[in-house]
Scaffold this active site. Sequence first.
Site, PDB file in Angstrom:
ATOM      1  N   ASP A 450       0.854  -1.194   0.000  1.00  0.00           N
ATOM      2  CA  ASP A 450       0.000   0.000   0.000  1.00  0.00           C
ATOM      3  C   ASP A 450       0.885   1.237   0.000  1.00  0.00           C
ATOM      4  O   ASP A 450       2.082   1.150   0.286  1.00  0.00           O
ATOM      5  CB  ASP A 450      -0.865   0.026   1.266  1.00  0.00           C
ATOM      6  CG  ASP A 450      -1.961  -1.019   1.223  1.00  0.00           C
ATOM      7  OD1 ASP A 450      -2.372  -1.379   0.119  1.00  0.00           O
ATOM      8  OD2 ASP A 450      -2.381  -1.483   2.302  1.00  0.00           O
ATOM      9  N   ASP A 755      -4.459  -3.075   5.166  1.00  0.00           N
ATOM     10  CA  ASP A 755      -4.871  -2.522   6.464  1.00  0.00           C
ATOM     11  C   ASP A 755      -6.380  -2.526   6.662  1.00  0.00           C
ATOM     12  O   ASP A 755      -6.864  -2.426   7.770  1.00  0.00           O
ATOM     13  CB  ASP A 755      -4.329  -1.096   6.659  1.00  0.00           C
ATOM     14  CG  ASP A 755      -4.677  -0.176   5.499  1.00  0.00           C
ATOM     15  OD1 ASP A 755      -5.538  -0.560   4.674  1.00  0.00           O
ATOM     16  OD2 ASP A 755      -4.102   0.920   5.405  1.00  0.00           O
ATOM     17  N   ASP A 759      -9.295  -5.905   2.631  1.00  0.00           N
ATOM     18  CA  ASP A 759      -8.004  -6.476   2.187  1.00  0.00           C
ATOM     19  C   ASP A 759      -7.852  -7.926   2.632  1.00  0.00           C
ATOM     20  O   ASP A 759      -6.919  -8.606   2.204  1.00  0.00           O
ATOM     21  CB  ASP A 759      -6.826  -5.659   2.764  1.00  0.00           C
ATOM     22  CG  ASP A 759      -6.692  -4.307   2.091  1.00  0.00           C
ATOM     23  OD1 ASP A 759      -7.009  -4.220   0.892  1.00  0.00           O
ATOM     24  OD2 ASP A 759      -6.267  -3.352   2.750  1.00  0.00           O
TER      25      ASP A 759
END
Length: 1024
Positions: A450, A755, A759
């Site tokens: 990310d 997070d 996900d």
Amino acid sequence: MSMPFVTNLERIQTLFNVPHNLSKPNKKWHSAFVTIYCSRALLSHFESTVPLTKSNNRSKLSPSSSYTVIDLDTDHSFSVSQTTLTSLVKEKNEETLQNLGGVHGVVSALKADIDHGVPGGDDDDPNDVKRRRDAFGSNTYPKPPTRGFFHFVIEGFKDPTILILLVCAALSLGFGIKENGIKEGWYEGGSIFIAVYLVIAVSSISNFRQSRQFDKLSQVSNNILVDVVRSGRRQQVSIYDIVVGDVVWLKIGDQVPADGLFLEGHSLQVDESSMTGESDHVEINGDKNPFLFSGTKVADGFGKMLVTSVGTNTTWGQMMGSISRDNNEETPLQERLNKLTSAIGKVGLAVALLVLVVMLVRYFTGNTTDEHGNKEFKGSSTKFDDIMNGVVGIVAAAVTIVVVAIPEGLPLAVTLTLAYSMNKMMADMAMVRKLSACETMGSATTICTDKTGTLTLNEMKVTKFWLGQQPVEEEPHQSSVHSDVLQLIKEGVALNTTGSVYKSKTKNSEYEFSGSPTEKAILSWAVLDLGMNMDELTQSSTILHVEAFNSKKKRSGVSIKRKGNNKIHVHWKGAAEMVLRLCSKYYDDASGNIKDLDDDKKLAFEHIIQGMAASSLRCIAFAHTEVAKEDDAGSKKVRKEGLTLLGLVGIKDPCRLGVKKAVNDCQQAGVSVKMITGDNVFTAKAIATECGILQPNQDTSEAVIEGEVFRNLSIEERLNRVEKICVMARSSPFDKLLMVQCLKQKGHVVAVTGDGTNDAPALKEADIGLSMGIQGTEVAKESSDIVILDDNFASIATVLKWGRCVYNNIQKFIQFQLTVNVAALAINFVATVSAGEVPLTAVQLLWVNLIMDTLGALALATEKPTRDLLDKPPVGRTEPLITNIMWRNLLAQALYQLTILLTLQFKGEAIFGVSSRVNDTLIFNSFVLCQVFNEFNARKLEKKNVFQGIHKNRLFLGIIGITIVLQVLMVEFLKKFADTKRLDWGQWGACILIAAISWPIGWVVKFIPVPKRPLLSFLNMKKQ
């Protein structure tokens, strides 16, 4: 039935429930007190309902002037009992809830406040939390007892080879004492006993320590931080510190920390599958279903809950208290090693059986002699005790060969290195949840990361503000913006947020902002730059409907009714281009003029958004519309058509220091780094270039893609392009999952960071799931293998290094262990078949087993990672555990040891001019010292300088020192125990010289090139 009577009955019941651990005198006092109190309680009830007569008055006793006040209210003046609260939620009892006055009645009974929570600050009652904990218990539950030291001792005794050795030791001890008396006869059997117990003790201590270490790590991983409101201030506390009466904030991905009741919120849905097994999400609201269960997960929406039960009083706590957690998880590497151990064990068993048969045949044919040269077996004239003693000795020797042949140290080495690495990784901000991730990370070929908080600092600040097509440069912005527009922006920020603002009443106190980093940045800007009063705005309107933000829509909306004029307004906030699509008008400038938003104007706004994005800014848009009452009637959705664009803000999130170096380290190690972000293409490109994922002049036509484009490609196109992609922008969690699946199909070992709750599928699909410790939701953490505690990409690079270190340490130990196995088996087999005797006794072989299995594992499994580990390409999925380099090293050393020891076996007495007992001691001593010197060779599989960095590994040097000291004791002082003879200085020097030659051999052999193709694959070709 009157309330006072019910209360008295409850108190009487409390008295009867006093624990039965009182002494006899105390029991008598307790019984007397119960009798008196019950009588008075019943009397007081009837006195209040039946009028007193004169005779009653005359007989009434005057109260005693001396008395003691005893607090009978175990719930410390709370007007509701724990039993009632527990059954209320557990049974979803709506009738009890209504009798208590609804949710608000329970709040009052628990002396809490919906807005301010429980007193928990220094300004209020600092002891209130303690009182609640005393009254209702703590949010912990009794765990099943951890396995003690003796559990591992018993496990050690369950080993079949150990049991056979103990039987042999017992027989040897019995026959020895019978033949030679207790003074001399106990040596051989007793020595085997001591050696076996020593092996078990060392392995048990090691396993016990590792078990305790895993328990500690498990406790850390379960310590979740929860958002609570105490004394009006939103703060984070440990899940273990939650008390009854606490007001807890819940958002998507959170774990419900205790049983409780819904207070307020919007679109709250909970996943109760962990409790009920039902996969459908349950809607929580104040009307029909306000009950929340500990351990469940928030699937959508947000809200506040009142905690009613904690710890063992919750359904989850009762269930978890009865579950025993097993840490015997086997990693893929351990499974491979178990197969290797089994294969080597079979070879050892075959050799041991052959040795047993040959020695028994030689014994019963009269070809064996005792130390005085006399035949051991003389036919019928040989005593039964002597025959049994001889046979027991032969069986013990054969069994000991099996013990040495089976490399049980391999699983121990894996456990040691994994435990050591887990402990060290914790210090490097990585908490391992699944053991297999430690080793798998060493094989990772791709990391999908990310952007926000991982590559960047996650310290966001609004640095740009655009109203219409003009930037507002003056600060504070409130002075240069029309009051109506300013009011709408402030209203949109205050009411369309999951964050909060708190300011203490003390003098010179500063504002505290809670929520996600983006929410905190916007709230901070609105309060400090626009002069927003959060409390005033929230009290002036009523929220009707909320559409919560999620990673798919990338926006959130709210419809409100103003209390002053009952008008309904809708506010939207989110990714600028997403909100822009919903708008048909915009505020032209600071004066508050509204204009139509045609295609040309939209294009102009898109250029503004792209310009901000190219400066690494995250662009957020605010939009608004007024809704007629008849349009809103009956609708449960927030209107999103015909909006007016209020303004744009650009939020800066700077890159982390050291992230560029970490990315470069990964790329040098042959690991591809891909950035997957929800931001737009321009922001993604700017950040990726800043972090080193993209090169400044790189062609981005194939390296950068949007999630929607990737999603719409055919399967063949995706597989063709996936390896070339470096950046995926505007991606959804599904796009991330799709990329992981494509990379795995191409043969990559994939690590993924995540997070959010959404996900979870990608984290589970990946070979290594890496969740974020700070921004990660509990759902993401539970789906991951490793939690990055500081959300930093540099920590991921460290995890990669540790993963490779684990694999490398295991390979070092395998090389060392197999060298000993090959040498020990070969010398025993050759000597037995040719000379009819085993040069190494059972006790000596057990001592060698202890050195190589336990101490060797400890020495080699605790090597720290070095920088050169990242200079090699990743280890592939199918690469063999024992490489050609390892075969070269171990065969060279085993051949040398075999040559030397067989030479000593057959020519040692003549070379040194010594007796057979001294010669056997020379063989034993040389063999052990060869292993000590070879331990240095095993430190480096490829490098010629095996002493590099040795001064940093004190444990290794300490173990080498301990091994040498113990070996001296075995040879010089424990002669009868180890069946050895004392050696003079010259003989010690000869043994050390023989062992030291293994160093130059190890150095020379590393010049020999090896084929890249695995050695065993050539054998398979020949079979075919």
